[in-house]
Design a protein around this motif. Structure first.
Motif, PDB file in Angstrom:
ATOM      1  N   THR A   1       9.586   8.770 -23.680  1.00  0.00           N
ATOM      2  CA  THR A   1       9.926   9.132 -25.480  1.00  0.00           C
ATOM      3  C   THR A   1      11.213   8.663 -25.750  1.00  0.00           C
ATOM      4  OG1 THR A   1       8.677  11.244 -25.227  1.00  0.00           O
ATOM      5  CG2 THR A   1      10.139  11.092 -27.229  1.00  0.00           C
ATOM      6  N   ALA A   2      11.165   7.969 -26.831  1.00  0.00           N
ATOM      7  CA  ALA A   2      12.489   7.459 -27.516  1.00  0.00           C
ATOM      8  C   ALA A   2      12.772   8.478 -28.814  1.00  0.00           C
ATOM      9  CB  ALA A   2      12.255   6.097 -28.079  1.00  0.00           C
ATOM     10  N   TRP A   3      14.310   8.859 -28.839  1.00  0.00           N
ATOM     11  CA  TRP A   3      14.576   9.589 -29.898  1.00  0.00           C
ATOM     12  C   TRP A   3      15.892   8.895 -30.673  1.00  0.00           C
ATOM     13  CZ3 TRP A   3      12.018  14.444 -29.564  1.00  0.00           C
ATOM     14  CH2 TRP A   3      11.464  14.432 -28.697  1.00  0.00           C
ATOM     15  N   PRO A   4      16.165   9.262 -31.839  1.00  0.00           N
ATOM     16  CA  PRO A   4      17.156   8.937 -32.464  1.00  0.00           C
ATOM     17  C   PRO A   4      18.398  10.195 -32.456  1.00  0.00           C
ATOM     18  CG  PRO A   4      15.798   9.790 -34.114  1.00  0.00           C
ATOM     19  CD  PRO A   4      14.912   9.714 -32.633  1.00  0.00           C
ATOM     20  N   TYR A   5      19.144   9.985 -31.384  1.00  0.00           N
ATOM     21  CA  TYR A   5      19.793  11.236 -31.222  1.00  0.00           C
ATOM     22  C   TYR A   5      20.785  11.434 -31.851  1.00  0.00           C
ATOM     23  CZ  TYR A   5      23.359   8.069 -29.315  1.00  0.00           C
ATOM     24  OH  TYR A   5      24.255   6.968 -29.036  1.00  0.00           O
TER      25      TYR A   5
ATOM     26  N   LEU B   1      18.018   7.543 -27.567  1.00  0.00           N
ATOM     27  CA  LEU B   1      18.024   8.166 -26.347  1.00  0.00           C
ATOM     28  C   LEU B   1      16.619   8.195 -25.582  1.00  0.00           C
ATOM     29  CD1 LEU B   1      19.377  10.334 -24.195  1.00  0.00           C
ATOM     30  CD2 LEU B   1      18.449  11.778 -25.413  1.00  0.00           C
ATOM     31  N   PHE B   2      16.381   7.904 -24.519  1.00  0.00           N
ATOM     32  CA  PHE B   2      14.957   8.051 -23.882  1.00  0.00           C
ATOM     33  C   PHE B   2      15.027   8.900 -22.823  1.00  0.00           C
ATOM     34  CE2 PHE B   2      16.517   3.520 -24.787  1.00  0.00           C
ATOM     35  CZ  PHE B   2      15.616   3.071 -25.862  1.00  0.00           C
ATOM     36  N   SER B   3      13.801   9.513 -22.790  1.00  0.00           N
ATOM     37  CA  SER B   3      13.541  10.606 -21.916  1.00  0.00           C
ATOM     38  C   SER B   3      12.267  10.451 -21.411  1.00  0.00           C
ATOM     39  CB  SER B   3      13.781  12.069 -22.484  1.00  0.00           C
ATOM     40  OG  SER B   3      12.751  12.082 -23.576  1.00  0.00           O
ATOM     41  N   VAL B   4      12.058  10.825 -19.994  1.00  0.00           N
ATOM     42  CA  VAL B   4      10.666  10.860 -19.071  1.00  0.00           C
ATOM     43  C   VAL B   4      10.443  12.196 -18.709  1.00  0.00           C
ATOM     44  CG1 VAL B   4      10.817   8.255 -18.934  1.00  0.00           C
ATOM     45  CG2 VAL B   4      12.025   9.778 -16.979  1.00  0.00           C
TER      46      VAL B   4
ATOM     47  N   PRO C   1      10.686  12.719 -32.134  1.00  0.00           N
ATOM     48  CA  PRO C   1      10.470  11.273 -31.624  1.00  0.00           C
ATOM     49  C   PRO C   1      10.224   9.925 -32.321  1.00  0.00           C
ATOM     50  CG  PRO C   1       8.806  12.799 -30.904  1.00  0.00           C
ATOM     51  CD  PRO C   1       9.573  13.430 -31.969  1.00  0.00           C
ATOM     52  N   LEU C   2      10.689   8.944 -31.969  1.00  0.00           N
ATOM     53  CA  LEU C   2      10.669   7.623 -32.725  1.00  0.00           C
ATOM     54  C   LEU C   2       9.369   7.080 -32.255  1.00  0.00           C
ATOM     55  CD1 LEU C   2      13.967   5.755 -32.222  1.00  0.00           C
ATOM     56  CD2 LEU C   2      12.901   6.613 -34.300  1.00  0.00           C
TER      57      LEU C   2
ATOM     58  N   ILE D   1      17.010  11.114 -18.016  1.00  0.00           N
ATOM     59  CA  ILE D   1      17.468  10.649 -19.437  1.00  0.00           C
ATOM     60  C   ILE D   1      18.532   9.237 -19.338  1.00  0.00           C
ATOM     61  CG2 ILE D   1      17.088  12.579 -20.636  1.00  0.00           C
ATOM     62  CD1 ILE D   1      19.842  13.472 -20.505  1.00  0.00           C
ATOM     63  N   ALA D   2      18.446   8.483 -20.586  1.00  0.00           N
ATOM     64  CA  ALA D   2      19.049   7.226 -20.534  1.00  0.00           C
ATOM     65  C   ALA D   2      19.540   7.007 -22.174  1.00  0.00           C
ATOM     66  CB  ALA D   2      18.331   6.268 -19.752  1.00  0.00           C
ATOM     67  N   PHE D   3      20.810   6.542 -22.435  1.00  0.00           N
ATOM     68  CA  PHE D   3      20.937   6.056 -23.564  1.00  0.00           C
ATOM     69  C   PHE D   3      21.058   4.528 -23.731  1.00  0.00           C
ATOM     70  CE2 PHE D   3      23.053  10.163 -23.568  1.00  0.00           C
ATOM     71  CZ  PHE D   3      22.865  10.740 -24.839  1.00  0.00           C
ATOM     72  N   HIS D   4      20.628   4.187 -24.914  1.00  0.00           N
ATOM     73  CA  HIS D   4      20.417   2.589 -25.379  1.00  0.00           C
ATOM     74  C   HIS D   4      22.162   2.293 -25.539  1.00  0.00           C
ATOM     75  CE1 HIS D   4      20.046  -1.112 -27.256  1.00  0.00           C
ATOM     76  NE2 HIS D   4      18.893  -1.254 -27.027  1.00  0.00           N
TER      77      HIS D   4
END
Length: 130
Positions: free
Chosen positions: A91-95, A81-84, A102-103, A72-75
């Motif tokens: 996947t990109a999320w509005p955390y 928040l990005f997760s793989v 998911p966005l 996981i990594a944050f912009h």
């Protein structure tokens, strides 16, 4: 002066908070603002916690991965928040939302396992490594 020894004396690690979870987690990151803690797990979810509380209060999980959430990594600027996962999904999320969905998702960002994820310091590039 022995610089590494001086730094070690100055910055001794200490346990501040502990999270006891019912499943194994593979990655853990604080948001850039320091208000959220996210953990990716073997159960295909990203767990979120309120890092401003002394008890690390659990927030709703981010669900939708097919395999293990491996990184996981944050912009750095946007509240993303990005997760793989181990099946190659990105996947990109509005955390910061209460119950985020998911966005966007890229089901096959890689053919197979994604092991790592990095976001550039200015947030203009995302690099999954598989």
């Amino acid at each position: 002066m022995n610089e590494p020894q001086e730094l070690l004396k100055r910055y001794q690690p200490k346990l501040v908070k502990s999270i006891n979870l019912d499943r194994q987690m593979t990655s853990l990151r604080y948001s850039p603002c320091g208000k959220f803690l996210a953990a990716g797990g073997f159960d295909g979810t990203v767990r979120r916690f309120d890092a401003t509380s002394d008890d690390l209060v659990a927030l709703s999980s981010l669900e939708g991965h097919s395999g293990w959430v491996t990184a996981i990594a944050f912009h750095p600027h946007a509240q993303r928040l990005f997760s793989v996962d181990s099946w190659g999904r990105f996947t990109a999320w509005p955390y910061t939302e209460a119950s985020p969905g998911p966005l966007y998702t890229v089901p096959q960002a890689h053919q197979g396992w994604i092991r790592s994820l990095a976001v550039s310091a200015d947030g203009t590039a995302i690099a999954p490594c598989g």
